[in-house]
Write a protein that holds these residues in place. Sequence first.
Motif, PDB file in Angstrom:
ATOM      1  N   MET A   1      43.100  21.036  51.269  1.00  0.00           N
ATOM      2  CA  MET A   1      43.247  19.768  51.235  1.00  0.00           C
ATOM      3  C   MET A   1      43.150  19.051  52.686  1.00  0.00           C
ATOM      4  N   ALA A   2      42.557  19.851  53.608  1.00  0.00           N
ATOM      5  CA  ALA A   2      42.764  19.479  55.020  1.00  0.00           C
ATOM      6  C   ALA A   2      41.503  18.220  54.926  1.00  0.00           C
ATOM      7  N   PRO A   3      41.940  17.318  55.716  1.00  0.00           N
ATOM      8  CA  PRO A   3      41.203  16.109  55.928  1.00  0.00           C
ATOM      9  C   PRO A   3      39.842  16.120  56.842  1.00  0.00           C
ATOM     10  N   PHE A   4      38.953  17.102  56.643  1.00  0.00           N
ATOM     11  CA  PHE A   4      38.064  17.406  57.529  1.00  0.00           C
ATOM     12  C   PHE A   4      37.089  16.133  57.508  1.00  0.00           C
ATOM     13  N   TYR A   5      36.735  15.337  56.550  1.00  0.00           N
ATOM     14  CA  TYR A   5      35.907  14.329  56.413  1.00  0.00           C
ATOM     15  C   TYR A   5      36.886  13.021  56.184  1.00  0.00           C
ATOM     16  N   GLU A   6      36.831  12.117  56.921  1.00  0.00           N
ATOM     17  CA  GLU A   6      37.260  10.733  57.054  1.00  0.00           C
ATOM     18  C   GLU A   6      36.538  10.246  55.691  1.00  0.00           C
ATOM     19  N   PRO A   7      36.971   9.684  54.550  1.00  0.00           N
ATOM     20  CA  PRO A   7      36.363   9.146  53.479  1.00  0.00           C
ATOM     21  C   PRO A   7      35.122   7.957  53.866  1.00  0.00           C
ATOM     22  N   ILE A   8      35.633   7.030  54.241  1.00  0.00           N
ATOM     23  CA  ILE A   8      34.700   5.985  54.407  1.00  0.00           C
ATOM     24  C   ILE A   8      33.540   6.079  55.223  1.00  0.00           C
ATOM     25  N   THR A   9      33.758   6.718  56.613  1.00  0.00           N
ATOM     26  CA  THR A   9      32.602   7.071  57.496  1.00  0.00           C
ATOM     27  C   THR A   9      31.615   7.970  56.894  1.00  0.00           C
ATOM     28  N   THR A  10      32.319   9.207  56.246  1.00  0.00           N
ATOM     29  CA  THR A  10      31.487  10.194  55.551  1.00  0.00           C
ATOM     30  C   THR A  10      30.761   9.644  54.296  1.00  0.00           C
ATOM     31  N   LEU A  11      31.259   8.855  53.406  1.00  0.00           N
ATOM     32  CA  LEU A  11      30.562   8.079  52.286  1.00  0.00           C
ATOM     33  C   LEU A  11      29.647   6.982  52.935  1.00  0.00           C
ATOM     34  N   SER A  12      29.831   6.686  53.994  1.00  0.00           N
ATOM     35  CA  SER A  12      28.827   5.721  54.407  1.00  0.00           C
ATOM     36  C   SER A  12      27.533   6.535  54.951  1.00  0.00           C
ATOM     37  N   ALA A  13      27.687   7.657  55.432  1.00  0.00           N
ATOM     38  CA  ALA A  13      26.507   8.470  55.973  1.00  0.00           C
ATOM     39  C   ALA A  13      25.831   8.846  54.538  1.00  0.00           C
ATOM     40  N   LEU A  14      26.659   9.400  53.760  1.00  0.00           N
ATOM     41  CA  LEU A  14      26.231   9.961  52.373  1.00  0.00           C
ATOM     42  C   LEU A  14      25.376   8.661  51.549  1.00  0.00           C
ATOM     43  N   ALA A  15      25.919   7.399  51.744  1.00  0.00           N
ATOM     44  CA  ALA A  15      25.032   6.408  51.014  1.00  0.00           C
ATOM     45  C   ALA A  15      23.575   6.383  51.573  1.00  0.00           C
ATOM     46  N   ALA A  16      23.279   6.814  52.690  1.00  0.00           N
ATOM     47  CA  ALA A  16      21.849   6.852  53.272  1.00  0.00           C
ATOM     48  C   ALA A  16      21.223   7.847  52.790  1.00  0.00           C
ATOM     49  N   LEU A  17      21.843   9.084  52.285  1.00  0.00           N
ATOM     50  CA  LEU A  17      21.259  10.397  52.015  1.00  0.00           C
ATOM     51  C   LEU A  17      20.906  10.564  50.571  1.00  0.00           C
ATOM     52  N   THR A  18      21.743   9.452  49.683  1.00  0.00           N
ATOM     53  CA  THR A  18      21.475   9.856  48.211  1.00  0.00           C
ATOM     54  C   THR A  18      20.998   8.302  47.742  1.00  0.00           C
ATOM     55  N   SER A  19      20.721   8.503  46.473  1.00  0.00           N
ATOM     56  CA  SER A  19      20.427   7.214  45.831  1.00  0.00           C
ATOM     57  C   SER A  19      21.089   6.682  44.686  1.00  0.00           C
ATOM     58  N   ASN A  20      21.710   7.696  43.845  1.00  0.00           N
ATOM     59  CA  ASN A  20      22.339   7.235  42.436  1.00  0.00           C
ATOM     60  C   ASN A  20      23.754   7.572  42.418  1.00  0.00           C
ATOM     61  N   ILE A  21      24.229   8.460  42.963  1.00  0.00           N
ATOM     62  CA  ILE A  21      25.553   8.897  42.580  1.00  0.00           C
ATOM     63  C   ILE A  21      26.716   8.180  43.348  1.00  0.00           C
TER      64      ILE A  21
END
Length: 453
Positions: A74-94
């Motif tokens: 459960m270690a927080p290697f990924y800060e949620p908002i910054t990571t999801l913002s990056a993934l928003a540009a790399l995905t289209s639907n999920i």
Amino acid sequence: MTNSNRELVLTAFMLPAGYYKDSWRMTGSQSEALGSLELAKYVAELCEAACLDAVFIGDIPSAQATVLKGDIMMAPFYEPITTLSALAALTSNIGLIGTMSTTYSTPFNAARQLSGLDTLSGGRAGWNIVTSWAGSANFGISELASPEERYRRANEFVETAIELWDSWSDDAVTNDKAAGVWADPSLIRTIHHAGEFFSVTGPLPMRRSPQGRPLLVQAGSSSDGMDLGSRFADLIYTAQPDRAKAIDFYSAYKRQVAEAGRAPGDVKILPGLVPLVAETDSEARELEKELASHINYDVGRRALEGVLNLDLTGVELDDAIPTDRFGEPPALRSRYEIFRTRALDDRASVRDLIIENHRSFGHIWAVGSAATVADKMIDWFEGEACDGFSLNAPFMPGGLERICSLLVPELQNRGYFKSEYRGSTLREHLGLSRPGAWDAAAAHVTPSGDQLP
């Protein structure tokens, strides 16, 4: 078996170290890449190709509670908002669901960041609302408030965030170049929130996002947690390893949603599921043995002590825990009750409890071929124990690859899960309507945008 036109909701908990503690020690785990965008991108793209409704990033903002205890699951290697913002540009639907604490943040900041994620992703953002139990010293908080106070704060926090998201009407942006008016001030309001914990004026400095508000997610199964979830949440995550108890929980929660004046079908309840999937049942059982062989029992003992809030010094691995080691139950700890029952009522050994904690952490553990695991999922779904599942890959990336290439197609072939996305927003994926916008005319606003009494 038919599904009466109902489909499962399936989201994936994005734990790149694997949900089975110590599974990162397996060959091919990609543990060297934990925290990298490339690994997060691979996970999100894999889930999107399988048409999963969303990926979810949790957050425990504390190294002391995770890495420094030898537990990186459960270690927080990924800060949620910054990571999801990056993934928003790399995905289209999920869908992109991230955790943000009502204890460590403020309504204005949270509403702004989540609205930004919803806008940048085209309406795919979700907020997992938590009150937090670890990491307080990192935020200058010497002692956490009581659970009851934290939930009072959480309720006011969410209410205020909703006021901020609704501070712009849907048609506030006129983009009138001739008149030189981009937004109509009369369709934007200040909110003047003054409560027990927060004083917020608003409005947000940004237009209403595609979903109106991000999807609201909640995971507390205590009475306070269920009160918060029944009032606000669109999606409920829960740990319910027992089918009969899950049916009771599902029924009680839906009843509470109705009592809160909401439609029970508008709140989706997803217990956690850890599916260990292989081509055959026997292959899956062999894989189960391999995973167990990687357990560090010293780390496992400390983790179990944390779950049960007791000292296991002197208790052998193959012995049951003496009943006199148990003290008063900690407040609002659903997993404590799950493991306490196994320890006291079933007299499970320390070794068995460590294995259970390592493999599923109180969630459903399902082992077998895609057909075997799908049978169990459908049985729960048809038995009204859930509306779907939060999928926790036992090891990464191979465990998730098996879920996406074996289990999901099995569910699709049986008609229990979609084979393509319908609509572009997370709410549309879940069959939920967009929340209504603020009605300026009905609210009787002044030309400055202030709301009249």
